[in-house]
Write an enzyme that holds these catalytic residues in place. Sequence first.
Site, PDB file in Angstrom:
ATOM      1  N   HIS A  89       1.016   5.260   1.151  1.00 44.07           N
ATOM      2  CA  HIS A  89       0.439   6.292   2.017  1.00 44.07           C
ATOM      3  C   HIS A  89       0.489   7.632   1.298  1.00 44.07           C
ATOM      4  O   HIS A  89       1.529   7.997   0.746  1.00 44.07           O
ATOM      5  CB  HIS A  89       1.256   6.456   3.303  1.00 44.07           C
ATOM      6  CG  HIS A  89       1.294   5.258   4.193  1.00 44.07           C
ATOM      7  ND1 HIS A  89       0.546   5.174   5.342  1.00 44.07           N
ATOM      8  CD2 HIS A  89       2.001   4.101   4.136  1.00 44.07           C
ATOM      9  CE1 HIS A  89       0.792   4.024   5.956  1.00 44.07           C
ATOM     10  NE2 HIS A  89       1.680   3.351   5.244  1.00 44.07           N
ATOM     11  N   HIS A  95       0.839  -1.202   0.000  1.00 40.96           N
ATOM     12  CA  HIS A  95       0.000   0.000   0.000  1.00 40.96           C
ATOM     13  C   HIS A  95       0.871   1.248   0.000  1.00 40.96           C
ATOM     14  O   HIS A  95       1.978   1.240   0.525  1.00 40.96           O
ATOM     15  CB  HIS A  95      -0.932   0.018   1.219  1.00 40.96           C
ATOM     16  CG  HIS A  95      -0.221  -0.153   2.512  1.00 40.96           C
ATOM     17  ND1 HIS A  95       0.156  -1.387   2.990  1.00 40.96           N
ATOM     18  CD2 HIS A  95       0.205   0.751   3.424  1.00 40.96           C
ATOM     19  CE1 HIS A  95       0.769  -1.243   4.145  1.00 40.96           C
ATOM     20  NE2 HIS A  95       0.833   0.058   4.431  1.00 40.96           N
TER      21      HIS A  95
END
Length: 136
Positions: free
Chosen positions: A101, A99
């Site tokens: 940020h 992922h």
Amino acid sequence: MEDCIFCKIIDGKIPSAKVYEDDNVVSFLDIMPANKGHCLVVPKKHYETLLDIPDGDLANLIKATKKITKALSLSIGNGSFNIIMNNGKIAGQLVSHAHIHIIPRFKGDRLRLTWSHKKYIDQEMKSVQEKIKKFV
Ligand code: 5GP
Ligand code: ZN
């Protein structure tokens, strides 16, 4: 991946505050934000780190990241942001579903994303450079 919290969010098994979704990518607000508006951008397929993501999916991920960053800047942000990706436990990756940020930055937010600086000695820089270049 049965135990993956992000897979469960993607499958709608646990709730999240989604801000974007397409066929390949989903983005939702981080539950413990570094700043308000902190978003996570996640490939729908379970990959562990950057190096596991095939180029096509990676292109989709980074394009979605740009789109969401733009939306953040136009809404609650102001054009200043940090893009961070933790890869591997030692680098601080807590959720083992890759992922990105996006952290919007605000004047005086007192967020510290700095590191102490190390030094190369003698020929060390050249040696490190040569080692890396062999694998590129
Ligand atoms: P990492 O350290 O793996 O790069 O970051 C994982 C991030 O996921 C953390 O910032 C954490 O707050 C966020 N997070 C963990 N569990 C959940 C959850 O259930 N929902 C949401 N929205 N974010 C989560
Ligand atoms: Zn997963």
